[in-house]
Design a protein around this motif. Structure first.
Motif, PDB file in Angstrom:
ATOM      1  N   ASN A  87      36.274  43.051  44.592  1.00  0.00           N
ATOM      2  CA  ASN A  87      36.432  41.564  44.296  1.00  0.00           C
ATOM      3  C   ASN A  87      34.943  41.010  44.786  1.00  0.00           C
ATOM      4  O   ASN A  87      34.576  41.714  44.188  1.00  0.00           O
ATOM      5  CB  ASN A  87      37.105  40.943  45.529  1.00  0.00           C
ATOM      6  CG  ASN A  87      36.920  41.419  46.438  1.00  0.00           C
ATOM      7  OD1 ASN A  87      35.203  41.447  46.887  1.00  0.00           O
ATOM      8  ND2 ASN A  87      37.099  42.000  47.482  1.00  0.00           N
ATOM      9  N   ALA A  88      34.600  40.039  43.460  1.00  0.00           N
ATOM     10  CA  ALA A  88      33.735  38.961  43.111  1.00  0.00           C
ATOM     11  C   ALA A  88      32.766  39.213  44.867  1.00  0.00           C
ATOM     12  O   ALA A  88      32.920  39.117  45.341  1.00  0.00           O
ATOM     13  CB  ALA A  88      33.480  37.709  43.139  1.00  0.00           C
ATOM     14  N   ASP A 145      35.502  46.180  49.406  1.00  0.00           N
ATOM     15  CA  ASP A 145      34.542  44.920  47.933  1.00  0.00           C
ATOM     16  C   ASP A 145      34.820  46.512  46.765  1.00  0.00           C
ATOM     17  O   ASP A 145      34.937  45.859  45.565  1.00  0.00           O
ATOM     18  CB  ASP A 145      32.976  45.217  47.974  1.00  0.00           C
ATOM     19  CG  ASP A 145      33.155  43.741  49.293  1.00  0.00           C
ATOM     20  OD1 ASP A 145      34.068  43.384  49.498  1.00  0.00           O
ATOM     21  OD2 ASP A 145      32.237  43.976  50.009  1.00  0.00           O
ATOM     22  N   LEU A 146      35.049  47.366  47.052  1.00  0.00           N
ATOM     23  CA  LEU A 146      35.143  48.811  46.102  1.00  0.00           C
ATOM     24  C   LEU A 146      36.542  48.580  46.409  1.00  0.00           C
ATOM     25  O   LEU A 146      37.500  48.999  46.926  1.00  0.00           O
ATOM     26  CB  LEU A 146      34.004  49.441  46.609  1.00  0.00           C
ATOM     27  CG  LEU A 146      32.714  49.291  46.883  1.00  0.00           C
ATOM     28  CD1 LEU A 146      32.017  50.167  47.494  1.00  0.00           C
ATOM     29  CD2 LEU A 146      32.420  48.347  45.434  1.00  0.00           C
ATOM     30  N   LYS A 147      36.743  49.657  45.533  1.00  0.00           N
ATOM     31  CA  LYS A 147      38.115  50.727  44.537  1.00  0.00           C
ATOM     32  C   LYS A 147      37.685  51.988  43.222  1.00  0.00           C
ATOM     33  O   LYS A 147      36.787  51.244  42.773  1.00  0.00           O
ATOM     34  CB  LYS A 147      39.025  50.266  44.304  1.00  0.00           C
ATOM     35  CG  LYS A 147      39.541  49.539  43.182  1.00  0.00           C
ATOM     36  CD  LYS A 147      40.935  48.958  42.835  1.00  0.00           C
ATOM     37  CE  LYS A 147      40.485  47.967  42.085  1.00  0.00           C
ATOM     38  NZ  LYS A 147      41.709  47.546  41.913  1.00  0.00           N
ATOM     39  N   TRP A 148      38.039  52.766  43.715  1.00  0.00           N
ATOM     40  CA  TRP A 148      38.215  54.140  42.407  1.00  0.00           C
ATOM     41  C   TRP A 148      39.186  53.124  41.449  1.00  0.00           C
ATOM     42  O   TRP A 148      40.090  52.675  41.298  1.00  0.00           O
ATOM     43  CB  TRP A 148      39.256  54.852  43.049  1.00  0.00           C
ATOM     44  CG  TRP A 148      37.339  56.104  43.512  1.00  0.00           C
ATOM     45  CD1 TRP A 148      38.135  55.738  45.275  1.00  0.00           C
ATOM     46  CD2 TRP A 148      36.389  55.960  43.473  1.00  0.00           C
ATOM     47  NE1 TRP A 148      36.284  56.554  45.063  1.00  0.00           N
ATOM     48  CE2 TRP A 148      35.845  56.612  44.035  1.00  0.00           C
ATOM     49  CE3 TRP A 148      35.122  56.167  42.427  1.00  0.00           C
ATOM     50  CZ2 TRP A 148      34.488  57.228  44.327  1.00  0.00           C
ATOM     51  CZ3 TRP A 148      34.126  56.680  41.782  1.00  0.00           C
ATOM     52  CH2 TRP A 148      33.336  57.051  43.751  1.00  0.00           C
ATOM     53  N   GLN A 149      38.930  53.164  39.657  1.00  0.00           N
ATOM     54  CA  GLN A 149      40.018  53.040  38.726  1.00  0.00           C
ATOM     55  C   GLN A 149      39.625  53.711  37.813  1.00  0.00           C
ATOM     56  O   GLN A 149      38.441  54.364  37.129  1.00  0.00           O
ATOM     57  CB  GLN A 149      38.814  51.661  38.845  1.00  0.00           C
ATOM     58  CG  GLN A 149      39.990  50.793  37.322  1.00  0.00           C
ATOM     59  CD  GLN A 149      41.750  50.291  37.643  1.00  0.00           C
ATOM     60  OE1 GLN A 149      41.836  49.831  38.764  1.00  0.00           O
ATOM     61  NE2 GLN A 149      42.524  50.307  36.406  1.00  0.00           N
ATOM     62  N   ALA A 150      40.821  53.894  37.048  1.00  0.00           N
ATOM     63  CA  ALA A 150      40.905  54.645  35.859  1.00  0.00           C
ATOM     64  C   ALA A 150      40.541  54.217  34.767  1.00  0.00           C
ATOM     65  O   ALA A 150      40.580  53.440  34.507  1.00  0.00           O
ATOM     66  CB  ALA A 150      42.845  55.513  35.813  1.00  0.00           C
ATOM     67  N   TRP A 151      39.564  54.843  33.855  1.00  0.00           N
ATOM     68  CA  TRP A 151      38.269  54.547  33.303  1.00  0.00           C
ATOM     69  C   TRP A 151      38.183  55.220  31.571  1.00  0.00           C
ATOM     70  O   TRP A 151      38.594  55.982  32.155  1.00  0.00           O
ATOM     71  CB  TRP A 151      37.030  54.409  33.156  1.00  0.00           C
ATOM     72  CG  TRP A 151      36.968  53.582  32.425  1.00  0.00           C
ATOM     73  CD1 TRP A 151      35.581  53.422  31.636  1.00  0.00           C
ATOM     74  CD2 TRP A 151      36.530  51.736  32.674  1.00  0.00           C
ATOM     75  NE1 TRP A 151      34.838  52.368  30.947  1.00  0.00           N
ATOM     76  CE2 TRP A 151      35.374  51.477  31.701  1.00  0.00           C
ATOM     77  CE3 TRP A 151      36.819  51.090  33.557  1.00  0.00           C
ATOM     78  CZ2 TRP A 151      35.093  50.241  32.265  1.00  0.00           C
ATOM     79  CZ3 TRP A 151      36.425  49.605  33.592  1.00  0.00           C
ATOM     80  CH2 TRP A 151      35.717  49.128  33.214  1.00  0.00           C
ATOM     81  N   GLU A 182      25.049  39.519  40.810  1.00  0.00           N
ATOM     82  CA  GLU A 182      26.625  39.022  41.130  1.00  0.00           C
ATOM     83  C   GLU A 182      27.323  40.070  39.919  1.00  0.00           C
ATOM     84  O   GLU A 182      26.416  40.508  39.321  1.00  0.00           O
ATOM     85  CB  GLU A 182      26.711  37.764  40.685  1.00  0.00           C
ATOM     86  CG  GLU A 182      27.562  37.596  40.619  1.00  0.00           C
ATOM     87  CD  GLU A 182      28.277  36.103  41.042  1.00  0.00           C
ATOM     88  OE1 GLU A 182      29.435  35.360  40.956  1.00  0.00           O
ATOM     89  OE2 GLU A 182      27.295  34.767  39.913  1.00  0.00           O
ATOM     90  N   LEU A 183      28.552  40.558  40.910  1.00  0.00           N
ATOM     91  CA  LEU A 183      29.308  41.625  39.789  1.00  0.00           C
ATOM     92  C   LEU A 183      30.376  40.914  40.287  1.00  0.00           C
ATOM     93  O   LEU A 183      30.953  40.208  41.237  1.00  0.00           O
ATOM     94  CB  LEU A 183      29.561  42.457  40.923  1.00  0.00           C
ATOM     95  CG  LEU A 183      28.678  44.149  40.744  1.00  0.00           C
ATOM     96  CD1 LEU A 183      27.740  43.913  42.083  1.00  0.00           C
ATOM     97  CD2 LEU A 183      28.898  45.456  40.858  1.00  0.00           C
ATOM     98  N   VAL A 184      31.253  41.191  39.505  1.00  0.00           N
ATOM     99  CA  VAL A 184      32.169  39.689  38.750  1.00  0.00           C
ATOM    100  C   VAL A 184      34.098  41.150  39.536  1.00  0.00           C
ATOM    101  O   VAL A 184      33.688  42.436  38.793  1.00  0.00           O
ATOM    102  CB  VAL A 184      32.917  39.266  37.527  1.00  0.00           C
ATOM    103  CG1 VAL A 184      31.560  38.264  37.304  1.00  0.00           C
ATOM    104  CG2 VAL A 184      32.757  40.419  36.508  1.00  0.00           C
ATOM    105  N   GLU A 185      34.839  40.249  39.472  1.00  0.00           N
ATOM    106  CA  GLU A 185      35.837  41.493  40.647  1.00  0.00           C
ATOM    107  C   GLU A 185      36.463  42.240  38.808  1.00  0.00           C
ATOM    108  O   GLU A 185      36.002  41.888  37.542  1.00  0.00           O
ATOM    109  CB  GLU A 185      36.963  40.520  40.098  1.00  0.00           C
ATOM    110  CG  GLU A 185      38.644  41.079  41.129  1.00  0.00           C
ATOM    111  CD  GLU A 185      39.983  40.471  40.966  1.00  0.00           C
ATOM    112  OE1 GLU A 185      40.790  40.714  41.079  1.00  0.00           O
ATOM    113  OE2 GLU A 185      38.900  38.863  40.950  1.00  0.00           O
TER     114      GLU A 185
END
Length: 285
Positions: A53-54, A65-71, A101-104
């Motif tokens: 999330n932001a 606030d964090l998660k692993w995502q396939a890239w 700032e980090l966006v979602e």
């Protein structure tokens, strides 16, 4: 009808029927060809750490606030945190502060975070436009040690003034002025987060933090108020209720007097005329 003519008619009729079946079979798809399905080729991927999330500037990063995502594996990810290279990357990122700032959905990079102990850690904790300033405290002047980082406090200055009641009797009396309200506590000594209470579940007691110095988050003008008040007398902190944290923050009327350099023994009357601000002084009673 002669036998020869009958044979010719039969041959012609058979040829016509054969032609009809041939045309129908040529126009319909083959069952095997119709059942064929083209399977898409899956591109190889890798897991990178992204913002779930932001995350605004100055926020302490949590596991939520964090998660692993396939890239896509073919994408350049040298600056990203990759799970294969850093299996504990998510756990190590928790507790850092966002410098930008980090966006979602944005990949997390080391340059956008600052960790405790880094040179710019306290600067990243500050809200935009704010300053950090410290004062000396003791259990007697800081709510017995129950003021913790991220709490909100009021700042008071206690000083002695001349007591002149007009009767010829003179002496000293103690005066306490509220100069700053709803101020965020950044740290107590070098501790920037509330400590964990040992045995809290068994005793029911919350954590207390006894320190000698409190670092406060102030607007630029309020830093002047605090530094002037340090010379005027002893400073004390008063803990605010969590329900009052949305109230206005900054200098009170007495704090503005300190900011404008009015003498300690006087009170300021603020006058606004044609957009200009002036201060008239009267002796303190």
């Amino acid at each position: 009808m002669s036998p020869m003519r009958l044979i010719i008619l039969l041959v012609a009729a058979g040829a016509a029927i054969a032609a009809v079946f041939l045309v129908r079979s040529a126009g319909s798809p083959r069952p095997a060809a119709a059942a064929e399905v083209v399977k898409p080729v899956e591109a190889p991927t890798k897991q990178i750490l992204i913002a779930k999330n932001a995350i605004p500037v100055g926020k302490f990063v949590t596991a939520e606030d964090l998660k692993w995502q396939a890239w896509p594996d073919s994408s350049p990810t040298g600056a990203f945190i990759e799970q294969k290279k850093e299996p504990e990357g998510l756990e190590k990122t928790v507790g850092a502060v966002a410098r930008f700032e980090l966006v979602e959905g944005e990949p997390v990079t080391a340059t956008k975070l600052v960790h405790p102990g880094d040179s710019s850690f306290m600067a990243a904790m500050l809200s935009p436009g704010m300053r950090a300033s410290s004062i000396e405290i003791s259990p007697e002047t800081a709510a017995g040690g129950f003021i913790l980082p991220n709490d909100r406090v009021d700042v008071l200055v206690v000083r002695e003034i001349e007591n002149n009641d007009g009767s010829g009797n003179s002496g000293q009396k103690v005066r306490s002025d509220l100069i700053l309200t709803n101020i965020r506590v950044l740290a107590i000594d070098g501790i920037y987060a509330p400590p964990k209470a040992e045995g809290e579940a068994a005793t029911g007691q919350g954590a207390a933090l006894v320190g000698t110095r409190a670092t406060l988050e102030l607007a630029e003008k309020d830093v002047v108020v605090l530094n002037a008040a340090k010379k005027a007398g002893e400073l004390a902190l008063s803990l605010r209720s969590i329900t009052d944290m949305q109230q206005p923050s900054g200098a009170t009327g007495y704090g503005q007097v300190y900011r404008d350099g009015v003498a300690q023994g006087s009170q300021g009357v603020r006058v606004y005329r044609y957009g200009n601000e002036t201060v008239a002084t009267t002796p303190a009673g």
